[in-house]
Every structure is written in C-alpha cells, then in structure tokens.
Design a protein around this motif. Sequence first.
Motif: not given
Length: 177
Positions: A88-100, A134-148
């Motif tokens: 359960e990721i709190k709103e506003g705290f999703a991890t984003w991945t950006v590929v340049t 400079e961004i090729d793609e960007k996406a919101e992840s379902k994985t928390s930035l906090m590591p397992e």
Amino acid sequence: SGEIKKLLTDVFKGGLLIADVAKTADLVTKTGDPRRGRDIYLDKKRTQCATCHKLEGVGGEVGPDLSKTWETHTVAKLIESMLEPSKEIKEGFATWTVVTKDGKVYNGLKIAEVNKQFVLRDATGKDLRIQVDEIDEKAESKTSLMPEGVVSQLSLQEFLDLVSFLKSREAQAELRK
C-alpha cells in the motif's frame, strides 16, 4: 487477515521471524523498548528510517511523515508497512522511473514537472532535475521506493523496539527536545 499472517510467518533474509500479528503486538507491549527503538530509528547506517522519513521534524523528506504513528497506525499496520512496503503506497509517494534519450535510468518520487524539467527525489533525498525534452519515457511504478527487507538485518527484539517506538507518543515527543 490470513495474507498478513502468512507474510508475518515467513523468515526474512536476516532471520526475522514473526509468528502472528496478535503475538507480535503482545510482544511489542511486553518487551518493546521505545527508547531503544528510537535509537534504531535514528541509526542511518543500519535502518535508513530517518534518512527517508520525517518524524516530529527530524529526518528526511523522501517517504511519508511518520509523526503521530502512535495514533494513526495499528501495530499490525506498522509491521505490514515495514515488511511489505509496496503493498500500500500512500498517495503522492509512488516511485517513478525516467529513461532519458541517452539511456540513463532514474528512479524516485515525482516532486514536480515545471520549467521544462521533471524533478525526481531519489532514495537519498537528492533532487534530480531532468530536462523534459531529454526524456525518452517515464512511468509510475507499483513498487515502493522503500526497499523490501529494510528491517531484515534487525533482530526480533530490535524490530519489537522499533515498532514500540513508532507506537510511543512519549518517545516520539522526545525528538522535539
């Protein structure tokens, strides 16, 4: 729930074993030491809690503010959040991945998209500014930035102490002094 109980019966990499939520909550109450837990929380080399989370004005601004967890979270919820942070990721705290366009990959919290820049905050609290063109793609992840497994290096007693601290109004208030 059965799912949480199953999760909590698994042995984590560091050997932390929690049989069930009710028993663990009882152990937190009986043997957890909130002051020792505060020291564990503040130990940036071992747990990284205070690197990412602010609590009573102390700590980083990567993850959600943990002030008043003593009031807002049950022991079961605290345990689940630490052992399975992506559940359960709190709103506003999703991890984003950006590929340049030149193939660089960045991960972090989306802070802003202003002045033709996409701003991410990485797990160390550093803000990364990436030019939008400079961004090729960007996406919101379902994985928390906090590591397992973030607490897997703790002993069971240290884990109980940490949960006890997160449930202790008095120990958290001492951070403000």
